[in-house]
Design an enzyme around this catalytic site. Structure first.
Site, PDB file in Angstrom:
ATOM      1  CG  ASP A 178      -1.484   1.273   1.156  1.00  0.00           C
ATOM      2  OD1 ASP A 178      -2.009   1.902   0.443  1.00  0.00           O
ATOM      3  OD2 ASP A 178      -2.132   1.593   2.688  1.00  0.00           O
ATOM      4  CD  GLU A 210      -4.157   7.218   0.509  1.00  0.00           C
ATOM      5  OE1 GLU A 210      -5.268   6.846   0.575  1.00  0.00           O
ATOM      6  OE2 GLU A 210      -3.326   6.821   1.374  1.00  0.00           O
ATOM      7  CD  GLU A 211      -1.037   5.463   3.747  1.00  0.00           C
ATOM      8  OE1 GLU A 211      -2.188   5.488   4.447  1.00  0.00           O
ATOM      9  OE2 GLU A 211      -0.962   4.476   3.085  1.00  0.00           O
TER      10      GLU A 211
END
Length: 351
Positions: A178, A210-211
Site C-alpha cells: 500500500d 495520501e496517507e
C-alpha cells in the site's frame, strides 16, 4: 514475478526506496525516470505529484492515480545517550512495534534500529496494558548524542524493514504494498499502452501524501481537470481469523481485485469496470463502502465542480504493517481490467 521485466525492476527499486508521506522525492524521481519511456510527456506539478501524459484519440480526460507515499516514522528527538525517539507518519499500530527492526534513512545512507521497550519482567501491571511513543525508542547502537549526530539528524524519515518475498506461487509479502504496488500497476499499464491507442486522453499520476489526508489526489486533479478518474489502491482482505465478514464484507486474496460501490464511485464508470470484468471472465470482487471509499476518490470527486470517479483495489492482508500480503493473480487481473477499459472501442467492451 508479478510484472513484466522492466516494471518488476521498477517495483523492486521503489520498495527499496523510502517514501513516507512528505519524503517521496526519491521515489518520484524513479517513477519519472521509468515513465519517460512509455508516454508523450512526464512532468511534476507544483505539489510534487508526477503526471505521465499519453495523448489519446478522444477528448475525455481519464486520470488513473496511485499514491507513492507509505506510512512510516520521523526522528523527533535524540537523547544524550544516543537513543532516538520517533513519531508516526500515517496510521501505525503501536502494538506491533516493540522489538521490531526499523530503517532510519539519512540522505543516501540507512541505519538499522531496534524499537526498544522495557522487557516484560520490568513492566508493572499498568505498563503492561498501555503503550505510547513516550515509552518507546529506537536503538541504533549509537554510544551518545554526538555519535548519533555524526550519522543522522532530527527530522530523518524511518520505514519498516522487509524485502518482497514470495510465500507461495501466488502470495507475496512486502512492506508498503500500500501503495507501491499501485504505482507498479500504473507503470505496467503505461508499458502495455506503448503501441496502443485509447479513446481517452490518459494521465497516469503518482501522487503524494495520501496517507496524511489525500493531498496529492486533490492537487493533481486540480492540475489536470479530468473528466474521469480511476483510483488504484489497497483494500482490506477479510479472509483471516477474527474478521466479522457480515460487517466488513467478504474480500479474499486470490479472488480478484475489488471494485468499490460507494458514493464516491460513479455508477456509470463503475458499471463499465464491472462489465469489462464479466465480459472478459476476469475474477473480481465487490467492496461496499456506504459512506465513502477512504481512497483519493472522495477528494478527487469534488474538484472542478465534480469528477466522475471510481476505485479499483487489490486485497491486502495486514495492511499498514511491515508484512503486508498480496496476491499476484489479483494484481494481474486488476491490470487486465483497466487495460481493457482504456483500449476498448466505443461499441465493444474488449479491444
Amino acid at each position: 514475478m508479478i510484472f513484466s521485466d522492466k516494471v518488476q525492476q521498477f517495483f523492486e527499486k521503489i520498495v527499496d526506496t523510502p517514501s513516507p508521506s512528505g519524503y517521496e522525492k526519491r521515489c518520484q524521481n524513479i517513477f519519472k525516470e521509468y515513465a519517460c519511456d512509455y508516454v508523450d510527456d512526464v512532468y511534476e506539478d507544483k505539489f510534487g505529484n508526477i503526471i505521465a501524459h499519453k495523448t489519446g484519440t478522444g477528448k475525455p480526460k481519464l486520470m488513473i492515480s496511485a499514491h507513492i507515499d507509505e506510512i512510516g516514522f520521523v526522528v523527533k528527538h535524540i537523547d544524550e545517550n544516543g537513543f532516538v525517539y520517533i513519531l508516526p507518519i500515517g496510521g501505525v499500530d503501536m502494538m506491533l512495534l516493540p522489538g521490531m527492526r526499523l530503517a532510519l534513512h539519512h540522505k543516501e545512507n540507512s541505519f538499522i534500529g531496534i524499537v526498544g521497550r522495557k522487557p516484560i519482567h520490568l513492566l508493572n501491571e499498568m505498563e503492561r496494558n498501555k503503550i505510547s511513543y513516550e515509552d518507546l525508542w529506537l536503538d541504533c547502537g549509537f554510544t551518545n548524542k554526538e555519535h548519533a549526530l555524526l550519522s543522522i539528524d532530527i527530522g530523518d524519515p524511518i520505514t519498516f524493514v522487509s524485502e518482497p518475498v514470495f510465500m507461495s506461487e501466488d502470495y507475496l509479502t512486502t512492506r508498503s504494498a500500500d501503495n507501491k504496488i499501485g504505482n507498479a500497476i500504473l507503470m505496467e499499464l503505461m508499458s502495455k499502452m506503448l503501441q496502443q491507442e485509447s479513446q481517452y486522453d490518459l494521465y497516469f499520476v503518482s501522487t503524494r501524501q495520501e496517507e496524511i489526508g489525500l493531498r496529492g489526489g486533490i492537487t493533481a486533479a486540480s492540475t489536470i481537470n479530468p473528466d474521469y478518474a480511476i483510483i488504484i489502491d489497497a483494500t482490506h482482505a477479510t479472509d483471516y481469523p477474527s474478521i466479522k465478514t457480515s460487517f466488513y464484507g467478504e474480500i479474499k486474496l486470490g479472488k480478484g481485485p475489488s471494485i468499490c460501490i460507494s458514493p464516491d464511485s460513479d455508477e456509470i464508470l463503475r458499471t463499465q469496470l464491472l462489465d469489462i470484468a464479466r465480459y472478459n471472465a476476469l475474477p473480481h470482487q465487490i467492496d461496499v463502502q456506504p459512506n465513502m471509499s477512504g481512497t483519493e476518490a472522495k477528494a478527487i470527486q469534488l474538484q472542478h465542480g465534480g469528477v466522475k470517479t471510481s476505485t479499483i483495489s487489490f486485497p491486502v492482508r495486514y495492511m499498514h504493517s511491515a508484512s503486508e500480503i498480496i496476491s499476484k493473480n489479483d494484481i494481474q487481473n486488476l491490470i487486465s481490467i483497466l487495460y481493457n477499459l482504456i483500449v476498448r472501442n466505443e461499441n465493444k467492451l474488449s479491444y
